[in-house]
Each structure stands twice: as C-alpha cells, then as structure tokens.
Design an enzyme around this catalytic site. Structure first.
Site, short mmCIF file in Angstrom:
data_model
loop_
_atom_site.label_atom_id
_atom_site.label_comp_id
_atom_site.label_asym_id
_atom_site.label_seq_id
_atom_site.Cartn_x
_atom_site.Cartn_y
_atom_site.Cartn_z
N SER A 29 0.82 -1.22 0.00
CA SER A 29 0.00 0.00 0.00
C SER A 29 0.85 1.26 0.00
CB SER A 29 -0.92 0.01 1.23
OG SER A 29 -0.16 -0.02 2.43
N THR A 161 -38.72 26.82 -10.22
CA THR A 161 -39.03 25.51 -9.66
C THR A 161 -39.34 24.61 -10.85
OG1 THR A 161 -41.42 25.94 -9.45
CG2 THR A 161 -40.03 26.52 -7.56
N LYS A 289 -17.56 27.59 -31.11
CA LYS A 289 -17.94 27.06 -29.78
C LYS A 289 -17.11 27.65 -28.65
CE LYS A 289 -20.45 24.29 -28.89
NZ LYS A 289 -20.24 22.83 -28.90
N ASN A 291 -17.07 26.31 -24.81
CA ASN A 291 -17.65 25.27 -23.95
C ASN A 291 -17.31 25.49 -22.47
OD1 ASN A 291 -18.61 23.92 -26.25
ND2 ASN A 291 -16.65 22.89 -26.52
N GLU A 296 -18.59 21.52 -16.33
CA GLU A 296 -18.94 20.16 -16.75
C GLU A 296 -18.07 19.13 -16.05
OE1 GLU A 296 -20.59 21.16 -21.25
OE2 GLU A 296 -18.61 20.26 -20.99
N TYR A 323 -9.98 -5.91 13.46
CA TYR A 323 -9.30 -5.51 12.23
C TYR A 323 -9.30 -6.65 11.23
CZ TYR A 323 -5.92 -3.80 8.87
OH TYR A 323 -5.33 -3.41 7.70
N LYS A 331 -8.22 3.75 2.46
CA LYS A 331 -7.58 5.04 2.19
C LYS A 331 -7.67 5.50 0.74
CE LYS A 331 -4.24 3.30 4.59
NZ LYS A 331 -5.08 2.48 5.50
#
Length: 463
Positions: A29, A161, A289, A291, A296, A323, A331
């Site tokens: 890890s 709304t 364009k 964008n 996004e 454990y 993590k």
C-alpha cells in the site's frame, strides 16, 4: 520460471518461507499511504515519549528514536527517501529505516503498539489536517459568492421551480443560497472533526496492552481531546472515514448543482452568464464554440466522489470485529475523493471571480411566465379571501391571459375586476417585478432589505 521470493518481514519469525514476491506486490500500500508519513512520524514520536515516560525505554533510546525520525521526515519531504514496496506500507518503511540507522532502539519503538491502532491513528490525524484545509477552501468559495452578490445587488432574475420560471428574485439572493450550502458544509465538517479527533493509540491489535502505557499522555502530545473507549471497536473502526466521505459528497453535490446552473446559464438558450475565456475551451471542429468545460468536469466528478463513499461502505458492511485486511482498502477512496473535492473547490472561486452576469437578459427573463401570479393571490388574501379561493381566482386570470397571449400586468382594472371585485387600483403595485421582489420581506426572503441584511451577515461571518 520459479517465483522469486523476497526477504521475510520484520515480524517473520513465525514463517518457514519468505513471502512470495507476487504477494508482496499485491498487498503493498506504500504507493498511496506514503502521504501519511508526517502523521506516522508524529505519532511515533509521541509514542516514544510515552514509552520513555513509563520506563519502557530509556531516555537515551527515546532521544535516538525522535532524532532518527526527524532525519527520516526531512529526507522524505525533500524527496531523498527511498520507499521500498517489499516493506508494504509507510509504517514499516519508516520503522525499518529507523532501525537500520539507530539499531536496537528502533526495534523498541513498536512496543505496546500494533499496526492496527497505528494506521488508525495516522489516518485520523491526516483527516483532521484536511478538515482545516477544506474549511479554508470552502471559505474562499463563500467569499466568491459574497463578492458577486455585492457586485450585483439589486439585479433581478427569474427564480425557478421544476426548471420553470416561478417568481422573480434578486440575483444576489440566488447567489447567497450557495453561500448557505457551503456554510453547512463547513459546519458538517467541524462536527465530523469531533469524531475524527479521538485517539485510538493504545488499543494495540484489538485487546489493548498489558504493558503500563499512558494513553492520556500520548493523547495530550498529539492534541487529541479524547481517547477511544473500546479497543475492539477502535482497531476496526472506520466510521470517521465514512462520515468524512459523506461530508465530501455533500460538498461535491453542492458544487455539482452550481455547475449545472452555470452550464445551463452559459448556453444561448439562457445567456445569463459569461464565463471568462480562460476558463472555457473551444471545439476541435466548430470554431464558434465556447464550452463550459470546468463546470462540466465538476459536475462529472460527482460520480467519482459518490463512488468512493459507496466503495468504502461496501468494504466495511460485512466485516466482523476487529481488524481485517479489507480495511487496507479504506484510504484510496478517501484520498481520491479528497483530492477531487479539493481540486474542485480550488478552482471554483477562481472561476466565479471570472464570471459576469448578463443583467439585461436576466431582467428580460422576468417578464413573461406570469411570475407575479402568487403576488396577486397574496393581494386577495390580504383582502380577507381564503387562500384556496384566491388561488383559484388567479388561476382563472392566468388562463384568460394565456388565451389572449398577454401578461398579468397588461390587464386593465376593469378586466381584473371581472374575476374579483376585491381587486383595486393598488393591485398593479404587486404585479410589477420590483413590487413582487420587495414584497418578500419575510426573514430569509428575497426583498432587497432582507438580502442586504443577509449579505452583511455573510461578510461578518467571513470576517
């Protein structure tokens, strides 16, 4: 070809064979938990001081451990430390390097400690540091909304709304709604911090330790206001990480809602906002364009952050106490979600500071859609007409206007009085956009006086 084996681990006396290289690679890890090195070293120094205080190591051994750890920390921060995958994780890499440098004293550091409580400690200290960082970024985001709200105070726009024009509101009122969202995010993280900030060190593997440790001393050294109450719970607890991930998710969802509005509002269909050219991109084929890529991307990254929460929930859902190695998977999703949200927060304030609103278009969009119909109903209520009856009357007025392709403000008094004799000349005051907005004086409403109060309070909150 025969599988090459790596040397036995530091605790490998139980095993007759060295761990297979494939297992070392699979279980390592270090490629992601190396970021915990500062917290790991801080925790080890406090643990060493506690061991010395309790007579479990000598003062000289404690000094050697602390000095050795400081040297290792400097090397890591300067990029001169070599992490070895065969040692699995950040904890063993640091301990092995320490033992190689100072000898037997380094091997005493793990007295009365397990990697189970050690990693839990490191993770908690890392996340509490990140709460401070996130709080600062959220405050910067709030500041950007406040600056825009102050700049455009008095400008009106349609409130929506169901994505349908509903009632006119102040643009500043709309912007300060996001200020409130981020305020809750900050409060939520601070509340979460109370559960992160509980020290598990001293729980050892699962049952505590029979050695004479002083957990409260270690907690004081590490600035923990509380210690864990149950060693079995502490060694396998990841509630704090899940809660932190949930807080990140709400931050991201709030940013995604904003991003969606920026995408819509920057389209020609709305044309409410103009995002600075430096924060947009063009098309590889269509030269006209512009964008809104940043909003996004923020919207798109929501799936990633939500996926991290789902990943950890599923990881812990079937784990027995205490454990289990499954928890090594805790993590990566937290780090990924944290990095994603941090990046989004870092750029959103910058983007907002480079966004301008098309006031003419916003003002124009408030004309049409019968957005003062509720004001007309409220007017009748003030004349003692029951609201449901008033609602019905105004509905008929709206239908009449639709048939004639006109707005409420275009009706004459005679035409209005055909629907109710309670309608008098002053009714036209509530049928205007400004009249509608400024009538909303209830606390938290969109009237200019209330928005000015809210803006003053927001600026005071940010200091």
């Amino acid at each position: 070809m025969a599988q090459q084996d790596t040397p036995k681990k530091l605790w490998g006396g139980r095993f007759a064979e060295a761990t297979a290289a494939s297992v070392e690679e699979f279980s390592a890890s270090i490629h992601y938990d190396a970021r915990l090195y500062r917290q790991d070293i801080m925790g080890s120094k406090a643990h060493a001081r506690m061991l010395a205080k309790q007579g479990l190591i000598s003062a000289e051994e404690c000094t050697a451990i602390v000095d050795g750890l400081s040297e290792i920390e400097t090397e890591i921060s300067e990029g001169r430390f070599e992490f070895k995958p065969e040692l699995e994780d950040v904890h063993m890499n640091i301990e092995k390097a320490l033992t190689d440098r100072i000898g037997a004293a380094g091997a005493k550091l793990h007295t009365a400690r397990s990697r189970n409580d050690q990693v839990n400690l490191d993770f908690r200290m890392y996340l509490r540091d990140q709460v401070v960082l996130l709080d600062g970024l959220l405050a910067e985001g709030q500041g950007a909304f406040v600056r825009l709200a102050r700049k455009y105070l008095g400008a009106v726009m349609p409130g929506y709304t169901h994505l349908q024009r509903a009632q006119p509101v102040l643009l500043s009122h709309h912007l300060l709604a996001y200020f409130e969202m981020l305020k809750r995010d900050r409060e939520r993280l601070q509340d979460c911090l109370g559960r992160i900030n509980v020290m598990p060190l001293g729980s050892a593997a699962l049952a505590g330790t029979g050695l004479p440790v002083d957990r409260h001393f270690a907690a004081q050294e590490l600035d923990f206001p509380a210690i864990s109450a149950n060693s079995m719970d502490a060694s396998g607890d990841r509630d704090f990480a899940l809660e932190f991930l949930f807080c990140l998710n709400l931050v991201q969802i709030h940013l995604s809602r904003l991003a969606e509005e920026l995408v819509l509002w920057s389209s020609k269909e709305f044309d409410f906002v103009r995002i600075g050219d430096r924060y947009c991109t063009g098309s590889s084929i269509m030269p006209q364009k512009k964008n809104p890529d940043i909003p996004e991307l923020i919207r798109g990254k929501s799936g990633r952050v939500t996926g991290a929460l789902m990943s950890l929930l599923v990881t812990v859902k079937g784990l027995p106490l205490t454990y289990n190695r499954d928890l090594q998977e805790d993590k990566e999703p937290v780090f990924d979600a944290l990095d994603t949200v941090t990046a989004n927060l870092s750029i959103i304030a910058e983007l907002l500071d480079n966004t301008e609103f098309n006031l003419e278009r916003l003002q124009g969009a408030t004309h049409g859609g019968f957005m003062t119909a509720t004001d007309l109903a409220d007017y009748l209520v003030c004349k003692n007409m029951p609201f449901r009856q008033a609602h019905s009357v105004v509905g008929k007025v709206v239908a009449h206007c639709q048939d004639r392709d006109i707005e409420l403000i275009d009706l004459t008094l005679d035409e209005l009085q055909q629907f109710s004799e309670l309608l008098e000349p002053d009714v036209f005051e509530v049928l205007t956009v400004d009249g509608s907005v400024n009538s909303r004086v209830s606390p938290g409403g969109t009237a200019l006086v209330r928005v000015q109060e809210a803006l003053d309070q927001a600026e005071k909150y940010l200091g």
